[in-house]
Write a protein that holds these residues in place. Structure first.
Motif, mmCIF file in Angstrom:
data_model
loop_
_atom_site.group_PDB
_atom_site.id
_atom_site.type_symbol
_atom_site.label_atom_id
_atom_site.label_comp_id
_atom_site.label_asym_id
_atom_site.label_seq_id
_atom_site.Cartn_x
_atom_site.Cartn_y
_atom_site.Cartn_z
ATOM 1 N N VAL B 263 0.836 -1.198 0.000
ATOM 2 C CA VAL B 263 0.000 0.000 0.000
ATOM 3 C C VAL B 263 0.872 1.250 0.000
ATOM 4 O O VAL B 263 1.798 1.370 0.799
ATOM 5 C CB VAL B 263 -0.927 0.012 1.233
ATOM 6 N N GLY B 264 0.565 2.179 -0.924
ATOM 7 C CA GLY B 264 1.244 3.469 -0.936
ATOM 8 C C GLY B 264 0.256 4.559 -0.601
ATOM 9 O O GLY B 264 -0.769 4.288 0.031
ATOM 10 N N GLN B 265 0.557 5.764 -1.051
ATOM 11 C CA GLN B 265 -0.361 6.854 -0.757
ATOM 12 C C GLN B 265 -1.562 6.793 -1.698
ATOM 13 O O GLN B 265 -1.423 7.014 -2.905
ATOM 14 C CB GLN B 265 0.368 8.180 -0.913
ATOM 15 N N GLU B 266 -2.716 6.466 -1.160
ATOM 16 C CA GLU B 266 -3.941 6.298 -1.945
ATOM 17 C C GLU B 266 -3.705 5.412 -3.154
ATOM 18 O O GLU B 266 -4.264 5.640 -4.229
ATOM 19 C CB GLU B 266 -4.488 7.669 -2.393
ATOM 20 N N SER B 267 -2.842 4.435 -2.966
ATOM 21 C CA SER B 267 -2.558 3.559 -4.101
ATOM 22 C C SER B 267 -2.116 2.197 -3.606
ATOM 23 O O SER B 267 -1.753 2.025 -2.446
ATOM 24 C CB SER B 267 -1.468 4.152 -4.983
ATOM 25 N N ILE B 268 -2.185 1.238 -4.511
ATOM 26 C CA ILE B 268 -1.674 -0.103 -4.218
ATOM 27 C C ILE B 268 -0.708 -0.471 -5.343
ATOM 28 O O ILE B 268 -1.002 -0.240 -6.521
ATOM 29 C CB ILE B 268 -2.818 -1.135 -4.146
ATOM 30 N N GLU B 269 0.456 -0.966 -4.960
ATOM 31 C CA GLU B 269 1.422 -1.437 -5.951
ATOM 32 C C GLU B 269 1.370 -2.963 -5.959
ATOM 33 O O GLU B 269 1.453 -3.584 -4.908
ATOM 34 C CB GLU B 269 2.849 -1.020 -5.574
ATOM 35 N N LEU B 270 1.270 -3.515 -7.160
ATOM 36 C CA LEU B 270 1.196 -4.975 -7.246
ATOM 37 C C LEU B 270 2.235 -5.491 -8.216
ATOM 38 O O LEU B 270 2.527 -4.851 -9.232
ATOM 39 C CB LEU B 270 -0.191 -5.402 -7.747
ATOM 40 N N LEU B 271 2.781 -6.621 -7.890
ATOM 41 C CA LEU B 271 3.705 -7.293 -8.787
ATOM 42 C C LEU B 271 2.988 -8.554 -9.286
ATOM 43 O O LEU B 271 2.664 -9.429 -8.503
ATOM 44 C CB LEU B 271 4.962 -7.657 -8.003
ATOM 45 N N VAL B 272 2.734 -8.584 -10.593
ATOM 46 C CA VAL B 272 1.820 -9.599 -11.112
ATOM 47 C C VAL B 272 2.467 -10.355 -12.272
ATOM 48 O O VAL B 272 3.116 -9.758 -13.120
ATOM 49 C CB VAL B 272 0.519 -8.939 -11.608
ATOM 50 N N GLU B 273 2.243 -11.656 -12.284
ATOM 51 C CA GLU B 273 2.724 -12.458 -13.397
ATOM 52 C C GLU B 273 1.630 -12.478 -14.462
ATOM 53 O O GLU B 273 0.498 -12.842 -14.166
ATOM 54 C CB GLU B 273 3.022 -13.876 -12.910
ATOM 55 N N GLY B 274 1.966 -12.051 -15.679
ATOM 56 C CA GLY B 274 0.965 -11.979 -16.749
ATOM 57 C C GLY B 274 -0.165 -11.056 -16.402
ATOM 58 O O GLY B 274 -1.321 -11.458 -16.294
ATOM 59 N N ALA B 275 0.122 -9.816 -16.211
ATOM 60 C CA ALA B 275 -0.830 -8.861 -15.659
ATOM 61 C C ALA B 275 -2.096 -8.696 -16.496
ATOM 62 O O ALA B 275 -3.203 -8.632 -15.941
ATOM 63 C CB ALA B 275 -0.152 -7.509 -15.469
ATOM 64 N N SER B 276 -1.951 -8.621 -17.820
ATOM 65 C CA SER B 276 -3.130 -8.283 -18.637
ATOM 66 C C SER B 276 -4.245 -9.313 -18.464
ATOM 67 O O SER B 276 -5.422 -8.965 -18.443
ATOM 68 C CB SER B 276 -2.734 -8.125 -20.105
ATOM 69 N N ALA B 277 -3.883 -10.602 -18.283
ATOM 70 C CA ALA B 277 -4.904 -11.630 -18.134
ATOM 71 C C ALA B 277 -5.600 -11.546 -16.781
ATOM 72 O O ALA B 277 -6.780 -11.832 -16.651
ATOM 73 C CB ALA B 277 -4.264 -13.006 -18.300
ATOM 74 N N ILE B 278 -4.855 -11.092 -15.816
ATOM 75 C CA ILE B 278 -5.347 -11.194 -14.439
ATOM 76 C C ILE B 278 -5.978 -9.881 -13.948
ATOM 77 O O ILE B 278 -6.591 -9.834 -12.885
ATOM 78 C CB ILE B 278 -4.181 -11.657 -13.521
ATOM 79 N N LEU B 279 -5.840 -8.824 -14.769
ATOM 80 C CA LEU B 279 -6.296 -7.486 -14.350
ATOM 81 C C LEU B 279 -7.768 -7.451 -13.904
ATOM 82 O O LEU B 279 -8.072 -6.869 -12.851
ATOM 83 C CB LEU B 279 -6.036 -6.481 -15.475
ATOM 84 N N PRO B 280 -8.683 -8.066 -14.651
ATOM 85 C CA PRO B 280 -10.099 -8.013 -14.214
ATOM 86 C C PRO B 280 -10.282 -8.595 -12.815
ATOM 87 O O PRO B 280 -11.001 -8.023 -11.991
ATOM 88 C CB PRO B 280 -10.824 -8.878 -15.257
ATOM 89 N N GLU B 281 -9.599 -9.707 -12.527
ATOM 90 C CA GLU B 281 -9.739 -10.331 -11.207
ATOM 91 C C GLU B 281 -9.231 -9.396 -10.108
ATOM 92 O O GLU B 281 -9.824 -9.301 -9.037
ATOM 93 C CB GLU B 281 -8.960 -11.653 -11.188
ATOM 94 N N ILE B 282 -8.143 -8.708 -10.411
ATOM 95 C CA ILE B 282 -7.595 -7.756 -9.433
ATOM 96 C C ILE B 282 -8.617 -6.667 -9.128
ATOM 97 O O ILE B 282 -8.864 -6.328 -7.966
ATOM 98 C CB ILE B 282 -6.291 -7.133 -9.960
ATOM 99 N N LEU B 283 -9.237 -6.159 -10.188
ATOM 100 C CA LEU B 283 -10.195 -5.058 -9.996
ATOM 101 C C LEU B 283 -11.404 -5.507 -9.183
ATOM 102 O O LEU B 283 -11.828 -4.808 -8.262
ATOM 103 C CB LEU B 283 -10.637 -4.498 -11.345
ATOM 104 N N THR B 284 -11.946 -6.713 -9.475
ATOM 105 C CA THR B 284 -13.106 -7.182 -8.692
ATOM 106 C C THR B 284 -12.702 -7.435 -7.246
ATOM 107 O O THR B 284 -13.444 -7.086 -6.323
ATOM 108 C CB THR B 284 -13.720 -8.492 -9.260
#
Ligand SMILES: Nc1ncnc2c1ncn2[C@@H]1O[C@H](COP(=O)(O)OP(=O)(O)OP(=O)(O)O)[C@@H](O)[C@H]1O
Ligand SMILES: [Mg+2]
Lengths: 382, 317
Positions: B263-284
């Motif tokens: 967690v950063g300032q009003e933000s979250i930093e994530l390190l993701v393997e194959g981000a584009s595929a997993i992005l929707p799951e992260i958002l939900t």
């Protein structure tokens, strides 16, 4: 050594630039020495001599004894014909005060009836009257001692002989002026020296304790990163203290000598005492500084130590005569040793008389300096 | 000594330093080649200043060895120290002396006297742009000018190795840029530089190689490319939003493909393997954990991501 000198030169340049070192090392001690010297000499031998009239109605040996005891006091005795003329001259301001030695004074010593010594003063010259009063009191108590001594010996008639011998001794109660006895400095010199050594302990702080400034300001880290030995840094700080201390003392001695008429005594002896006192002051200051964690703490502790040592050591009033615990404590201060060395010198004792005070001062310097060296390691870490 | 060690300007081996309970440096080893610039990148309290203090000969290490230009360095060594220029993290100048006097004093400590001293001082005054104010007391300078003087003192004796400890902290953007440019210039001229920072951008811009330091340990080192390669197929996702960020970060970290979340300032930093595929799951996951997402960015992998990858924490929090 080169690095030590470089750092010392830099330190002195910094000190020259800020006025406080100048104030503490020169201005304040001079101003106080002047102020105290002038005030004190107003009451005693340093300045004006008191003109005291003496009406001698006794004309016996007791009166002669009076004249010789009074020799030690800061007075000039003028013989007056009678009480009336003395009173007139006091009133006119020609005399500061007058003393009437009554008829039958000598007879008291031979067991005759008690007599009274009159003091003629003027309301406008309280100090003159006080001086005359002190003279008389001291003579009276002297007379009492003689009588007691004679009685103890069981031979009243011999008391005058004792008196005659005794007059060459000091009276049991001296006139309250410390400058009259042999081992004391005249007040001007005393206060010049006392102020000089008192402020010496403040002046030397501008060297040693700047180590804490440098630590706070990070410049110490820079010096530690430079290719110079650490002892050069510590050495330079001590050297700066010594240079400032010596300069302050020498300037004060010369100034008070020429401007105030202070008699410091044999220059060689003074020189040795000054060097020893400066080293002692540097040692004490270094030790106290290494006990402190911050510059503020060091300043507070150093001021406290300097003031306490100064008071005990006789920087404000001669405490050596006080006796008891105070005079024992006094003997533990560098101030007292420095002043006593000066007293010996100015009373004409040989140069060898400063050996003892010098050794004590050097011992203080060595002991405190060694403790400081042990402790300084923690100060020269970033 | 092996050949590499002989040719390096700085070689540190197994440095350790403890302050009471705190183990500030725990076995740090690295080396710097001539002309190379090396960055120590790490957050507050990572042990950067402590490491640098040992390397500059200010602080005695509990264990380990430092060699500078072939000379063994301890707090007492003179030859090794002569090869180092040191710029402390905090200003270290004499405020009551002028810039010229400050420079002249310090360069004398390095043995430069007389004409050579004056010439070098003049040169450095030019480099740090203080020639016109050279004879004013340093206390009358602006913050940026003081900073430049602080750095100038480190350059004076043309050291083989220049050590700078976070020289841009608390500096306005203009001065900061000037400092970075002069460091770039110096390392271009063949001076080796050891530079600490907790700004990823500075490390990326200035340093040939970077060591990532955290809690007294060197986690990894290498060129930017080498370090980023450590991330493998990982991408960095930067998500801004409001609400229960902590809870959301925790929930996201549960996802298999998410390696680290911080967690950063009003933000979250994530390190993701194959981000584009997993992005929707992260958002939900984030919104069901109570976060209103404002924006999502997939970033080029950078040293911040490497730090997150290595330590599980963000470089700046
Ligand atoms: N003199 C000291 N005494 C005690 N602890 C210290 C000392 N110097 C540093 N430390 C501790 O060692 C750890 C590392 O400190 P250091 O100053 O090396 O960190 P840093 O990486 O330089 O951090 P920053 O980015 O904040 O400057 C910290 O936990 C710090 O509190
Ligand atoms: Mg630091």
């Amino acid at each position: 050594m080169r690095a030590t000198l470089l750092i010392t030169a830099k330190d002195l340049r910094q000190r020259l630039r800020d006025r406080s070192a100048f104030l503490v090392a020169f201005v304040a001690p001079l101003a106080l020495a002047f102020a105290m010297g002038v005030t004190i000499s107003g009451f005693s031998a340093g300045g004006a001599t008191y003109q005291i009239g003496v009406v001698n109605l006794d004309r016996g040996q007791a009166a002669t004894a009076f004249f010789s005891t009074a020799e030690q006091a800061p007075v000039q005795l003028n013989t007056e014909k009678n009480a009336a003329s003395a009173r007139k001259r006091v009133k006119d301001g020609k005399l500061d005060a007058a003393i009437v030695l009554p008829r039958g004074l000598s007879a008291t010593f031979l067991g005759g009836p008690a007599v009274q010594i009159d003091v003629i003063g003027d309301r406008n010259n309280q100090v003159g009257a006080l001086v005359a009063r002190a003279l008389s009191d001291s003579y009276a108590s002297y007379a009492r001692t003689i009588q007691l001594a004679a009685r103890a010996l069981g031979n009243a008639t011999s008391s005058l002989q004792i008196a005659q011998k005794g007059s060459s001794l000091r009276s049991p109660v001296a006139v309250s002026d410390t400058s009259t006895t042999r081992k004391n400095l005249d007040p001007k010199t005393y206060y010049a020296a006392a102020m000089a050594v008192f402020f010496l302990f403040f002046a030397v702080q501008f060297g040693i304790s700047s180590l804490l400034d440098e630590r706070r300001d990070g410049t110490l880290a820079r010096m530690l990163a430079a290719p110079i030995p650490r002892r050069a840094i510590v050495g330079a700080k001590a050297l700066t203290s010594v240079v400032i201390g010596l300069t302050s003392m020498v300037v004060l001695a010369l100034t008070t000598h020429y401007a105030l008429g202070a008699h410091w005594g044999n220059p060689l002896g003074i020189g040795v005492l000054i060097v020893c006192a400066v080293l002692a002051a540097t040692g004490v200051t270094a030790f106290v500084t290494t006990l402190a964690k911050t510059q503020e703490q060091a300043n507070a502790w150093l001021s406290m130590v300097s003031i306490i040592l100064g008071m005990l050591g006789g920087s404000f009033f001669p405490v050596a005569q006080a006796g008891g615990v105070v005079s024992v404590l006094s003997k533990m201060t560098p101030h007292a040793w420095f002043l006593s060395g000066l007293q010996d010198l100015s009373s004409g004792e040989p140069l060898s008389s400063i050996v003892e005070p010098s050794i004590v001062l050097l011992a203080i310097a060595a002991a405190c300096g060694a403790l400081a060296l042990v402790r300084v390691r923690k100060l020269i870490e970033p | 000594m092996n050949r590499e060690q002989n040719s390096s300007v700085l070689h540190c081996e197994g440095l350790r330093k403890r302050f009471g309970e705190i183990e500030a440096v725990r076995g740090v080893s690295f080396e710097i080649a001539p002309g190379e610039s090396y960055g120590l990148l790490g957050p507050n309290g990572a042990g950067k200043t402590t490491t640098i203090s040992i390397v500059a000969g200010l602080l005695e290490a509990d264990a380990g060895e430092v060699t500078v230009a072939g000379n063994r360095l301890t707090t007492k060594s003179v030859a090794a120290k002569a090869a180092i220029g040191f710029v402390p993290q905090d200003l270290a100048i004499y405020p009551d002396l002028t810039a010229r006097e400050n420079l002249s004093f310090f360069v004398k400590l390095y043995g430069l006297r007389g004409k050579a001293n004056r010439a070098r001082v003049k040169e450095v005054l030019e480099i740090i742009g203080l020639s016109e104010r050279a004879d004013d007391q340093a206390k009358k300078y602006s913050g940026g000018m003081k900073r430049r003087l602080n750095i100038g003192i480190g350059l004076l004796h043309s050291p083989k190795l220049l050590i700078l400890d976070e020289p841009t902290v608390g500096v306005d953007p203009q001065s900061r840029n000037a400092i970075l440019e002069s460091v770039e210039q110096l390392s271009g001229q063949g001076m080796a530089v050891l530079y600490t920072t907790h700004y990823m951008e500075e490390a990326e811009r200035l340093c040939d190689r970077v060591g990532i330091i955290d809690r007294g340990e060197l986690k990894a080192e290498g060129t930017r490319e080498e370090l980023v390669a450590l991330l493998g197929e990982h991408d960095k996702v930067h998500l801004t939003g409001s609400g229960h960020l902590e809870a959301a970060a925790k929930a996201c970290a549960e996802i298999d493909a998410v390696e680290a979340a911080s967690v950063g300032q009003e933000s979250i930093e994530l390190l993701v393997e194959g981000a584009s595929a997993i992005l929707p799951e992260i958002l939900t996951t984030a919104s069901s954990a109570g976060v209103t997402v404002h924006s999502v960015e997939m970033e080029e992998p950078n040293l911040e991501a490497v730090f997150l990858h290595l330590t599980g924490r963000a470089l700046r929090d």
